[in-house]
Write a protein that holds these residues in place. Structure first.
Motif, PDB file in Angstrom:
ATOM      1  N   THR A   9      23.890  40.033  51.819  1.00  0.00           N
ATOM      2  CA  THR A   9      22.894  39.387  52.681  1.00  0.00           C
ATOM      3  C   THR A   9      21.508  39.473  52.031  1.00  0.00           C
ATOM      4  OG1 THR A   9      22.605  41.455  53.928  1.00  0.00           O
ATOM      5  CG2 THR A   9      24.170  39.865  54.818  1.00  0.00           C
ATOM      6  N   THR A  14      22.877  36.032  49.785  1.00  0.00           N
ATOM      7  CA  THR A  14      23.066  35.290  51.035  1.00  0.00           C
ATOM      8  C   THR A  14      23.561  33.874  50.739  1.00  0.00           C
ATOM      9  OG1 THR A  14      21.344  36.561  52.129  1.00  0.00           O
ATOM     10  CG2 THR A  14      21.922  34.460  53.143  1.00  0.00           C
ATOM     11  N   SER A  17      27.099  34.020  49.498  1.00  0.00           N
ATOM     12  CA  SER A  17      28.036  34.288  50.599  1.00  0.00           C
ATOM     13  C   SER A  17      28.359  32.978  51.323  1.00  0.00           C
ATOM     14  CB  SER A  17      27.425  35.275  51.607  1.00  0.00           C
ATOM     15  OG  SER A  17      27.287  36.549  51.031  1.00  0.00           O
ATOM     16  N   ARG A  18      27.320  32.202  51.623  1.00  0.00           N
ATOM     17  CA  ARG A  18      27.548  30.924  52.343  1.00  0.00           C
ATOM     18  C   ARG A  18      28.424  29.987  51.520  1.00  0.00           C
ATOM     19  NH1 ARG A  18      21.715  30.874  54.003  1.00  0.00           N
ATOM     20  NH2 ARG A  18      21.747  32.097  55.928  1.00  0.00           N
ATOM     21  N   VAL A  29      31.516  41.084  54.004  1.00  0.00           N
ATOM     22  CA  VAL A  29      30.304  41.670  53.419  1.00  0.00           C
ATOM     23  C   VAL A  29      30.157  43.089  53.954  1.00  0.00           C
ATOM     24  CG1 VAL A  29      29.107  39.478  53.045  1.00  0.00           C
ATOM     25  CG2 VAL A  29      28.768  40.677  55.205  1.00  0.00           C
ATOM     26  N   ASN A  31      27.441  46.049  54.255  1.00  0.00           N
ATOM     27  CA  ASN A  31      26.036  46.457  54.135  1.00  0.00           C
ATOM     28  C   ASN A  31      25.653  47.245  55.385  1.00  0.00           C
ATOM     29  OD1 ASN A  31      25.252  44.439  56.173  1.00  0.00           O
ATOM     30  ND2 ASN A  31      25.705  42.951  54.544  1.00  0.00           N
ATOM     31  N   ARG A  35      19.758  43.259  58.187  1.00  0.00           N
ATOM     32  CA  ARG A  35      19.106  41.942  58.031  1.00  0.00           C
ATOM     33  C   ARG A  35      19.811  40.941  58.925  1.00  0.00           C
ATOM     34  NH1 ARG A  35      17.725  42.211  51.658  1.00  0.00           N
ATOM     35  NH2 ARG A  35      17.712  44.464  51.613  1.00  0.00           N
ATOM     36  N   ALA A  37      21.096  38.120  58.616  1.00  0.00           N
ATOM     37  CA  ALA A  37      21.640  36.999  57.840  1.00  0.00           C
ATOM     38  C   ALA A  37      22.654  36.249  58.689  1.00  0.00           C
ATOM     39  CB  ALA A  37      22.296  37.515  56.580  1.00  0.00           C
ATOM     40  N   ASP A  38      22.523  34.940  58.652  1.00  0.00           N
ATOM     41  CA  ASP A  38      23.374  34.086  59.455  1.00  0.00           C
ATOM     42  C   ASP A  38      24.556  33.660  58.566  1.00  0.00           C
ATOM     43  OD1 ASP A  38      24.200  32.510  61.459  1.00  0.00           O
ATOM     44  OD2 ASP A  38      22.886  30.815  60.952  1.00  0.00           O
ATOM     45  N   LEU A  39      25.704  34.337  58.731  1.00  0.00           N
ATOM     46  CA  LEU A  39      26.854  34.031  57.862  1.00  0.00           C
ATOM     47  C   LEU A  39      28.084  33.738  58.709  1.00  0.00           C
ATOM     48  CD1 LEU A  39      26.655  36.810  55.076  1.00  0.00           C
ATOM     49  CD2 LEU A  39      25.965  34.411  54.901  1.00  0.00           C
ATOM     50  N   HIS A  44      32.259  41.410  58.768  1.00  0.00           N
ATOM     51  CA  HIS A  44      31.181  42.365  58.460  1.00  0.00           C
ATOM     52  C   HIS A  44      31.694  43.793  58.525  1.00  0.00           C
ATOM     53  CE1 HIS A  44      27.767  39.491  58.539  1.00  0.00           C
ATOM     54  NE2 HIS A  44      28.621  38.798  59.280  1.00  0.00           N
TER      55      HIS A  44
END
Ligand SMILES: NC(=O)c1ccc[n+]([C@@H]2O[C@H](COP(=O)([O-])OP(=O)(O)OC[C@H]3O[C@@H](n4cnc5c(N)ncnc54)[C@H](OP(=O)(O)O)[C@@H]3O)[C@@H](O)[C@H]2O)c1
Length: 330
Positions: A9, A14, A17-18, A29, A31, A35, A37-39, A44
């Motif tokens: 992210t 980021t 990832s997208r 991901v 972490n 953050r 992050a819009d995924l 997660h």
């Protein structure tokens, strides 16, 4: 393909990832989840990578074909990853740094055979030590390592040498008509790469058995001077840049925290021969010129005021350098 990003992210990751999700990878991901992050579509796992117990618990019995560690910096980080993933994955990708290449450069054009040697920047020496440990694991035990070295890579940030990283400080200074610093006389050659272009090359290496035991850089072929980079940003903002050229050695004396990044990286010309990544990833070519990448980054900043963060510590440091440089000529 089941893919794990440690990090995922961040500034470069980021976007990658997208792209991975859009390409049909099953992405997880790992972490700290700090953050926003819009995924959509990613799994997660929340853990601090520096806490092995936490990481083992988060990974549990999950299985992955490929792991990309975006945030390894020391041989200890690599040792931890070897313990975590030995015998468990088909490929392990270490995100290194092109700053690991020989400084000062003996030749302006960098290939993957350029020696790794950087007496100026501890960060780069850490990356070199990581690469050496991984190549030993590949040679001795067949650990399926691939090394990828980004050079200056950006997405929702401005790809600059001085003026802050990930903040809006430089753009704010330009908008307010304040002087900005360009190191040297701004004529050395440099390459910046958009994260989408980098990601295209990186994803093309995943699952590729030929890439095991190999190292790659992935950059744009657009070669610019530093003056052109800063002028492109100013132009995209619709303002005139008040550039003050300051020798890198002088900056490093006044602001030692910038010494590694300048003397160990951005003060030297760097142009990359991308034949190797092109031969491993058919059709790969960076397609986003700086002008377009900058307008995308500025559109991202413009969309939300909270993104336009000005780092006062960066401003204070720039003013201190400018003041000291001005004094030297008084
Ligand atoms: N950008 C460049 O120009 C450039 C050039 C050369 C090399 N590189 C290399 O590229 C990599 C940076 O990639 P990036 O831009 O995606 O990274 P980044 O912006 O530094 O992002 C860090 C990522 O790691 C996670 N993270 C940070 N500390 C963590 C911890 N203790 N435990 C678990 N997760 C943690 C963050 O999420 P949380 O904060 O939520 O944990 C985030 O997902 C680095 O290895 C760098 O050396 C970058």
């Amino acid at each position: 393909m089941r893919l794990l990003f440690i990090g995922g992210t961040g500034f470069i990751s980021t976007a990658v990832s997208r792209m991975a999700i859009a390409d049909g990878f099953e992405l997880t991901v790992l972490n700290r989840g700090s953050r926003s992050a819009d995924l959509p579509g990613a799994h997660h796992l929340i853990a601090d990578i520096r806490r092995p117990g936490e990481v083992r618990a988060a990974l549990a019995n999950a299985e992955f074909d490929v792991v990309v560690d975006w945030i390894a910096y020391t041989p200890e980080d690599i040792e931890r990853d070897l313990d975590l993933f030995r015998g468990r994955v088909k490929q392990y990708v270490f995100i290194s740094s092109a700053s690991a290449y020989q400084k000062p450069p003996a030749h302006y054009l960098i290939t993957e055979s350029t020696p790794l040697h950087n007496p100026y920047w501890e960060y780069s020496r850490g990356k070199i030590a990581c690469e050496q440990r991984l190549m030993r694991a590949y040679r001795d035990d067949g650990f399926p390592a691939t090394i990828v070295r980004p050079s200056l890579t950006y997405d929702t940030n401005l790809p600059i040498a001085i003026g802050g990283w990930g903040c809006y400080t430089l753009a704010d200074r330009l908008n307010r008509g304040l002087p900005i610093i360009v190191h040297g006389d701004g004529s050395s050659l440099w390459v910046v790469t958009h994260a989408d272009d980098f990601g295209r090359g990186l994803l093309g290496l995943l699952g590729n058995e030929r890439a095991l035991g190999e190292a790659f850089h992935i950059t744009s072929d657009e070669v610019l001077t530093w003056n052109q980079i800063y002028l492109t940003i100013a132009d995209a903002l619709g303002v005139e840049a008040k550039i003050v050229h300051v020798p890198s050695d002088f900056i490093a004396r006044v602001a030692p925290d910038l010494a590694g990044s300048l003397l160990g990286d951005k003060a030297w010309s760097a142009v990359f021969d991308n034949s190797k990544i092109k031969s491993f990833v058919p059709g790969f070519e960076a397609t986003i010129p700086l002008r377009e990448g900058i307008s995308r980054a500025l559109a991202w900043f413009a969309a939300d005021e909270s993104r336009r963060r000005v780092d006062q510590a960066v401003n204070v440091e720039m003013d201190r350098i400018l003041e000291a440089y001005g004094r030297a000529f008084r």
